[in-house]
Motif scaffolding. Structure first.
Motif, mmCIF file in Angstrom:
data_model
loop_
_atom_site.group_PDB
_atom_site.id
_atom_site.type_symbol
_atom_site.label_atom_id
_atom_site.label_comp_id
_atom_site.label_asym_id
_atom_site.label_seq_id
_atom_site.Cartn_x
_atom_site.Cartn_y
_atom_site.Cartn_z
ATOM 1 N N VAL A 65 0.830 -1.203 0.000
ATOM 2 C CA VAL A 65 0.000 0.000 0.000
ATOM 3 C C VAL A 65 0.869 1.258 0.000
ATOM 4 O O VAL A 65 0.362 2.363 0.215
ATOM 5 N N GLY A 66 2.163 1.098 -0.244
ATOM 6 C CA GLY A 66 3.088 2.224 -0.269
ATOM 7 C C GLY A 66 3.255 2.818 -1.645
ATOM 8 O O GLY A 66 2.465 2.555 -2.570
ATOM 9 N N THR A 67 4.312 3.600 -1.814
ATOM 10 C CA THR A 67 4.532 4.359 -3.051
ATOM 11 C C THR A 67 5.803 3.961 -3.781
ATOM 12 O O THR A 67 6.219 4.641 -4.718
ATOM 13 N N ASP A 68 6.428 2.868 -3.368
ATOM 14 C CA ASP A 68 7.595 2.353 -4.076
ATOM 15 C C ASP A 68 7.548 0.831 -4.016
ATOM 16 O O ASP A 68 6.812 0.246 -3.219
ATOM 17 N N THR A 69 8.328 0.177 -4.849
ATOM 18 C CA THR A 69 8.310 -1.281 -4.927
ATOM 19 C C THR A 69 8.695 -1.913 -3.593
ATOM 20 O O THR A 69 9.679 -1.517 -2.967
ATOM 21 N N LEU A 70 7.905 -2.897 -3.185
ATOM 22 C CA LEU A 70 8.183 -3.651 -1.964
ATOM 23 C C LEU A 70 8.989 -4.887 -2.334
ATOM 24 O O LEU A 70 8.601 -5.660 -3.210
ATOM 25 N N HIS A 71 10.111 -5.072 -1.669
ATOM 26 C CA HIS A 71 10.950 -6.244 -1.888
ATOM 27 C C HIS A 71 10.826 -7.171 -0.687
ATOM 28 O O HIS A 71 11.232 -6.808 0.421
ATOM 29 N N VAL A 72 10.234 -8.331 -0.912
ATOM 30 C CA VAL A 72 10.144 -9.345 0.141
ATOM 31 C C VAL A 72 11.349 -10.257 0.000
ATOM 32 O O VAL A 72 11.506 -10.955 -1.010
ATOM 33 N N PHE A 73 12.210 -10.242 0.993
ATOM 34 C CA PHE A 73 13.464 -10.994 0.932
ATOM 35 C C PHE A 73 13.275 -12.477 1.249
ATOM 36 O O PHE A 73 14.014 -13.318 0.751
ATOM 37 N N GLY A 74 12.285 -12.775 2.079
ATOM 38 C CA GLY A 74 12.070 -14.165 2.441
ATOM 39 C C GLY A 74 10.918 -14.291 3.416
ATOM 40 O O GLY A 74 10.539 -13.332 4.100
ATOM 41 N N ILE A 75 10.337 -15.484 3.459
ATOM 42 C CA ILE A 75 9.275 -15.797 4.420
ATOM 43 C C ILE A 75 9.739 -17.003 5.217
ATOM 44 O O ILE A 75 9.740 -18.130 4.720
ATOM 45 N N GLY A 76 10.189 -16.743 6.425
ATOM 46 C CA GLY A 76 10.690 -17.813 7.277
ATOM 47 C C GLY A 76 9.584 -18.442 8.096
ATOM 48 O O GLY A 76 8.538 -17.833 8.340
ATOM 49 N N SER A 77 9.799 -19.670 8.505
ATOM 50 C CA SER A 77 8.826 -20.393 9.309
ATOM 51 C C SER A 77 9.505 -20.935 10.560
ATOM 52 O O SER A 77 10.638 -21.421 10.508
ATOM 53 N N GLY A 78 8.790 -20.853 11.683
ATOM 54 C CA GLY A 78 9.306 -21.395 12.927
ATOM 55 C C GLY A 78 9.138 -22.896 13.046
ATOM 56 O O GLY A 78 9.577 -23.482 14.032
ATOM 57 N N ASP A 79 8.515 -23.528 12.034
ATOM 58 C CA ASP A 79 8.308 -24.974 12.045
ATOM 59 C C ASP A 79 8.581 -25.494 10.636
ATOM 60 O O ASP A 79 8.044 -24.968 9.655
ATOM 61 N N LEU A 80 9.411 -26.526 10.528
ATOM 62 C CA LEU A 80 9.803 -27.044 9.220
ATOM 63 C C LEU A 80 8.645 -27.648 8.450
ATOM 64 O O LEU A 80 8.742 -27.830 7.227
ATOM 65 N N SER A 81 7.540 -27.953 9.117
ATOM 66 C CA SER A 81 6.396 -28.534 8.417
ATOM 67 C C SER A 81 5.544 -27.488 7.722
ATOM 68 O O SER A 81 4.598 -27.822 7.009
ATOM 69 N N VAL A 82 5.878 -26.207 7.918
ATOM 70 C CA VAL A 82 5.145 -25.101 7.295
ATOM 71 C C VAL A 82 6.070 -24.375 6.327
ATOM 72 O O VAL A 82 7.175 -23.976 6.705
ATOM 73 N N ALA A 83 5.624 -24.204 5.074
ATOM 74 C CA ALA A 83 6.449 -23.541 4.057
ATOM 75 C C ALA A 83 5.581 -22.630 3.211
ATOM 76 O O ALA A 83 4.399 -22.918 2.971
ATOM 77 N N ALA A 84 6.174 -21.521 2.754
ATOM 78 C CA ALA A 84 5.465 -20.544 1.924
ATOM 79 C C ALA A 84 6.051 -20.522 0.522
ATOM 80 O O ALA A 84 7.269 -20.567 0.344
ATOM 81 N N THR A 85 5.156 -20.434 -0.484
ATOM 82 C CA THR A 85 5.561 -20.368 -1.889
ATOM 83 C C THR A 85 4.714 -19.319 -2.616
ATOM 84 O O THR A 85 3.481 -19.374 -2.521
ATOM 85 N N PRO A 86 5.339 -18.327 -3.318
ATOM 86 C CA PRO A 86 6.782 -18.098 -3.416
ATOM 87 C C PRO A 86 7.332 -17.540 -2.108
ATOM 88 O O PRO A 86 6.605 -16.956 -1.311
ATOM 89 N N ASN A 87 8.642 -17.712 -1.949
ATOM 90 C CA ASN A 87 9.282 -17.319 -0.700
ATOM 91 C C ASN A 87 9.845 -15.907 -0.749
ATOM 92 O O ASN A 87 9.969 -15.243 0.276
ATOM 93 N N SER A 88 10.211 -15.440 -1.945
ATOM 94 C CA SER A 88 10.714 -14.073 -2.112
ATOM 95 C C SER A 88 10.167 -13.526 -3.426
ATOM 96 O O SER A 88 10.019 -14.263 -4.406
ATOM 97 N N PHE A 89 9.874 -12.223 -3.450
ATOM 98 C CA PHE A 89 9.240 -11.609 -4.618
ATOM 99 C C PHE A 89 9.215 -10.094 -4.441
ATOM 100 O O PHE A 89 9.513 -9.570 -3.364
ATOM 101 N N ASN A 90 8.856 -9.400 -5.517
ATOM 102 C CA ASN A 90 8.693 -7.950 -5.494
ATOM 103 C C ASN A 90 7.232 -7.608 -5.763
ATOM 104 O O ASN A 90 6.571 -8.257 -6.575
ATOM 105 N N VAL A 91 6.740 -6.562 -5.090
ATOM 106 C CA VAL A 91 5.355 -6.124 -5.261
ATOM 107 C C VAL A 91 5.353 -4.647 -5.628
ATOM 108 O O VAL A 91 5.866 -3.824 -4.858
#
Length: 204
Positions: A65-91
């Motif tokens: 909701v900002g005024t410049d590109t958002l860079h997501v560097f990574g999505i970490g999880s505190g439990d190895l059984s949980v994973a996010a895809t994609p893990n890094s991206f630009n918005v």
């Protein structure tokens, strides 16, 4: 206010009574330094009861909701059984990215962890998303016998018993139907049955 990052040229015209320069122009320039602003929906993920060992997906949206590109560097999880895809991206500004969060329970019982969304959002570089769930054993269907055979004259009927039991750890939901062999299904029972562990039922 609300301008995207970049340079905005303009001019100021000074109208006066100088006969040689009645409209004096002054060039101006505004440089806006944009800033990304991350927003995550939903703010938490609750899987509820899910079968052990099987993957279960939920959707999460990371918006800018900002005024410049958002860079997501990574999505970490505190439990190895949980994973996010994609893990890094630009918005881009005012854009969003859908993220699939997959939980594959590796142990029985409750799950309580967090996703850590790391980005260049200066005000909130780490957004924590709580993730909860409960891993339960899956039902296992057992049928006896595993095949039924009958020879009948046209118009005659026959009754046979098929026993269905559950050797798993959760209720087995059963809807019984029969393939008539010509592409149709003959319903043996229109009701759903919930069989507990070891619970038999008969259809005939």
């Amino acid at each position: 206010s609300g301008l995207e990052g970049g340079t905005y040229p303009g001019a100021i015209t000074i109208v006066n009574n100088d006969p040689t320069n009645p409209a004096a122009a002054v060039n101006v320039s505004l440089h806006v330094t944009g800033a990304p602003d991350a927003s995550v929906q939903p703010s938490s993920l609750a899987y509820g009861d899910r079968f052990f060992g099987l993957p279960h997906d939920m959707m999460m949206t990371v918006a800018n909701v900002g005024t410049d590109t958002l860079h997501v560097f990574g999505i970490g999880s505190g439990d190895l059984s949980v994973a996010a895809t994609p893990n890094s991206f630009n918005v881009p500004p005012h854009g969003s990215q859908n993220v699939t969060v997959r939980w594959t329970p590796s142990v029985m019982g409750p799950l309580s962890t967090n996703l850590d969304i790391a980005s260049d959002d200066g005000g909130e570089p780490h957004i924590m998303v709580p993730v909860t769930g409960n891993a339960i054993p899956a039902p296992v269907v057992v049928v006896d016998p595993n095949s039924l055979t009958e020879t009948l004259f046209s118009g005659n009927t026959s009754t046979q018993t098929l026993r269905v039991s559950n050797s798993g750890g959760s209720n087995l939901i059963v809807t019984a139907a029969a393939d008539q062999g010509t592409g149709g299904l003959g319903v043996i029972s229109a009701d759903d049955y919930a069989l507990g562990n070891g619970g038999p039922d008969s259809f005939g």
